[in-house]
Scaffold this active site. Structure first.
Site, short mmCIF file in Angstrom:
data_model
loop_
_atom_site.label_atom_id
_atom_site.label_comp_id
_atom_site.label_asym_id
_atom_site.label_seq_id
_atom_site.Cartn_x
_atom_site.Cartn_y
_atom_site.Cartn_z
N ASP A 26 0.85 -1.18 0.00
CA ASP A 26 0.00 0.00 0.00
C ASP A 26 0.90 1.24 0.00
O ASP A 26 2.11 1.14 0.27
CB ASP A 26 -0.90 -0.02 1.24
N ASP A 28 -0.29 5.16 0.96
CA ASP A 28 -0.56 6.15 2.01
C ASP A 28 -0.54 5.51 3.39
O ASP A 28 -1.26 4.54 3.65
CB ASP A 28 -1.93 6.79 1.77
#
Length: 236
Positions: A26, A28
């Site tokens: 991922d 953020d």
């Protein structure tokens, strides 16, 4: 096995008898702490109007941009004098200033270095759009590490929908059992697991650790365990 890790039995070779060929991250809150700069930009904007933002419930239980509902909430608090366009321009400029100081999250660079040494391929699977992800990866010096980027503007639904992980796997040309996902949110873990991936959770500073029951491994930070130890723990 191929690449720099060929010729020896590295930890990537022992996960339930399946060779792990890639790691999918991922963006953020995991690679860089953009979750904090987002929250701080909204706190700043509320304070500019003489108001205090209540952080409870600020972060959504899904990926993607939910800022429109945040502007609606601020407009309701400010009243008729609220200028949505000005508010947006000032807040995003402030967040850009905060983002300019970002660095890779602690321990992430060590993990990426070790992954390269093991010959593992690297991908990003983010609910954010490419216009957000790519420039920040460039800024923190990580863009060249990743062979594949899959972003939220390329799929029909955001996490916990598995679409962005399935897109990353498709671009890697791999099966789910040949990769491991790394996530900082509970809905991100759900997306990864729904895509068939094993998932290591490294919760961001604003996430409730108690919500990560679906993760295969839960870590307080990337500093807390070496990549070799992570892969060995998954195998165990």
């Amino acid at each position: 096995m191929h690449g720099p890790g060929a010729g020896h039995a590295g930890p990537e070779a022992i996960l339930t008898g399946v060779t792990i060929k890639a790691l999918i991250f991922d963006f953020d809150g995991l690679l860089v702490d953009t979750e904090t700069t987002l929250l701080e930009s909204w706190r700043w904007e509320w304070q500019r109007h003489g108001l205090e933002l209540e952080p409870a419930g600020f972060f959504a239980d899904h990926g993607g941009d939910v800022n429109e509902s945040r502007y609606v909430a601020l407009a309701g608090a400010v009243g008729p004098a609220y200028d949505r366009e000005s508010s947006h321009l000032l807040r995003t400029a402030h967040r850009a200033r905060l983002n300019a100081a970002l660095q890779p999250a602690p321990g992430i660079t060590d993990w990426l270095d070790r992954a390269a040494g093991l010959g593992l391929r690297l991908a990003v699977a983010s609910s954010s759009g490419s216009a957000h992800v790519s420039p920040l990866l460039d800024q923190v010096g990580l863009r060249d590490r990743f062979e594949v980027l899959a972003t939220g503007d390329e799929v029909g639904a955001h996490k916990p929908d598995p679409g962005v992980y399935l897109l990353a796997l498709d671009r890697l040309g791999l099966l789910a059992e040949e990769a491991v996902a790394f996530e900082d949110t509970a809905h991100g873990v759900t997306a990864a697991r729904t895509a068939g991936l094993r998932c290591v959770a490294v919760p961001n500073p604003h996430a409730d650790h108690r919500r990560f029951l679906a993760a295969d491994l839960l870590l307080p930070s990337a500093v807390s365990m070496s990549l070799d130890a992570v892969l060995a723990e998954l195998a165990a």
